[in-house]
Design an enzyme around this catalytic site. Structure first.
Site, PDB file in Angstrom:
ATOM      1  N   GLU A 182       5.754 -32.493 -23.029  1.00  0.00           N
ATOM      2  CA  GLU A 182       7.140 -32.975 -23.084  1.00  0.00           C
ATOM      3  C   GLU A 182       8.009 -32.294 -22.025  1.00  0.00           C
ATOM      4  OE1 GLU A 182       8.236 -35.473 -24.523  1.00  0.00           O
ATOM      5  OE2 GLU A 182       6.668 -35.934 -25.967  1.00  0.00           O
ATOM      6  N   TYR A 231      15.649 -33.274 -28.362  1.00  0.00           N
ATOM      7  CA  TYR A 231      14.531 -34.209 -28.239  1.00  0.00           C
ATOM      8  C   TYR A 231      13.190 -33.483 -28.281  1.00  0.00           C
ATOM      9  CZ  TYR A 231      10.868 -36.857 -26.098  1.00  0.00           C
ATOM     10  OH  TYR A 231       9.657 -37.416 -25.840  1.00  0.00           O
ATOM     11  N   ASP A 251      15.045 -39.725 -26.925  1.00  0.00           N
ATOM     12  CA  ASP A 251      15.177 -39.535 -25.485  1.00  0.00           C
ATOM     13  C   ASP A 251      15.781 -40.785 -24.861  1.00  0.00           C
ATOM     14  OD1 ASP A 251      13.113 -41.388 -25.590  1.00  0.00           O
ATOM     15  OD2 ASP A 251      11.787 -40.277 -24.241  1.00  0.00           O
TER      16      ASP A 251
END
Length: 352
Positions: free
Chosen positions: A34, A117, A135
């Site tokens: 991520e 997020y 996101d």
């Protein structure tokens, strides 16, 4: 709007991409992936991810990694503060949580470099916690689903959209649901153009599609023009290799290595004068051509020169000579200088 999670998940299981961090979705793997995917396309990030976790397979290895080696592993991804924050967080994880990411949303959110997020993605995918992960992809999907033209960059809009995601979030499968929303935004509900509504499992309930406004959503304010900065890049090659200059410890591209970088658009005579002042008389000088690099808040407009010298003077403390093999193995050069890397590696023609 009634719950649509079943249709979305059915679509996801049939259409999801086979990505390495989905094969082993440990909290650590989710975290690294991520962070890499912030500001980086999936296709570009995957090989970096695979190399990174092969060398640094857990938080302890990441925490102990030499910072120069970490920057080298990150070379080409840009936004190097991401790598620095990864290491800061890994050290906290080792010091406070026994080397394992905490199974707690608030604790994850408190780690350096982890926002709402990313904490939601790690918590839901890595730990199965029923928390959202909102996101840009998810904001776009929900703006179209609800035909909502609110400015998605405003905090109150994001809060509203997050509440809507929570209304749909299945408590028994939050990780796959969050991934499915991200995947829908990446593969079907596309940015910067018409969504592929005929392929969408949610087309029947999409209010933006029904109104004909889906392609114009979400709404964002116009971006301000970035200031342009003229710079001169000088690739200096000598008996001991290529001259490298280390950037300052703080600020843009901190602690990375670059060719000689000079402010302004310098002429050949001006470049020669600068090098003479460094004790590097030039026996050949040729243009490498222009290059541009766009940062978040500025644009570098560069002109490149290749300079050949036979001198090997004492260098300032922030400069070193590097042979091509050392450049490849040990020194992290940001992608801003990608156009000049062949010359730095000795692959460009001799200067005149």
């Amino acid at each position: 709007m009634q719950r649509f999670s079943d249709a979305l998940l059915d679509w996801f299981y049939e259409n999801r991409r086979l990505l390495p961090f989905r094969q082993e979705p440990t909290p650590y793997h989710i975290w690294i992936s991520e962070i890499m995917l912030q500001q980086t396309r999936m296709t570009a990030a995957v090989p970096y991810y695979e190399r990174f976790v092969a060398e640094l397979p857990d938080p302890a290895a990441l925490a102990a990694c030499d910072p120069d080696r970490l920057r080298k592993l990150w070379q080409g991804l840009g936004y190097y503060s991401r790598a620095a924050n990864l290491q800061k967080a890994a050290r906290v994880i080792c010091e406070q949580y026994g080397g394992e990411l905490p199974a707690d949303y608030d604790a994850l959110r408190a780690l350096p470099g982890i926002g709402d997020y990313t904490a939601g993605a790690i918590a839901s995918i890595g730990f199965g916690m029923a928390v959202p992960a909102v996101d840009g992809n998810v904001l776009r999907v929900f703006a179209r689903l609800y035909d909502d033209d609110s400015d998605v960059t405003r905090p109150e809009t994001k809060r509203l959209f997050t509440e809507r995601v929570c209304e749909q979030l299945p408590a028994d499968n939050p990780g796959d649901f969050n991934q499915a929303l991200m995947e829908l935004g990446a593969l079907v509900c596309l940015p910067n153009g018409a969504p592929l509504c005929k392929r969408c499992p949610l087309a029947a309930v999409c209010l933006g599609r029904a109104s004909g406004r889906a392609a114009s959503l979400p709404v964002k304010p116009a971006k301000k023009p970035r200031p342009e900065l003229p710079l001169t890049v000088v690739v200096v090659r000598g008996p001991q290799g290529v001259l490298l200059q280390k950037r300052p410890d703080k600020g843009l591209l901190a602690r990375l290595w670059q060719p000689l970088l000079l402010e302004g658009r310098l002429s050949a005579d001006q470049v020669r004068a600068v090098l003479d002042g460094m004790g590097l008389p030039v026996r050949g000088l040729s243009l490498l051509g222009p290059a541009k690099h766009v940062f978040t808040h500025k644009v570098w407009q560069m002109e490149g020169w290749l300079a050949e010298t036979d001198a090997s003077p004492a260098l300032p403390g922030n400069c070193v000579w590097a042979m091509p093999e050392e450049l490849a193995a040990d020194y992290s050069v940001p992608s801003a200088f990608a156009a000049y890397l062949p010359a730095m590696e000795g692959k460009a023609g001799a200067a005149r």
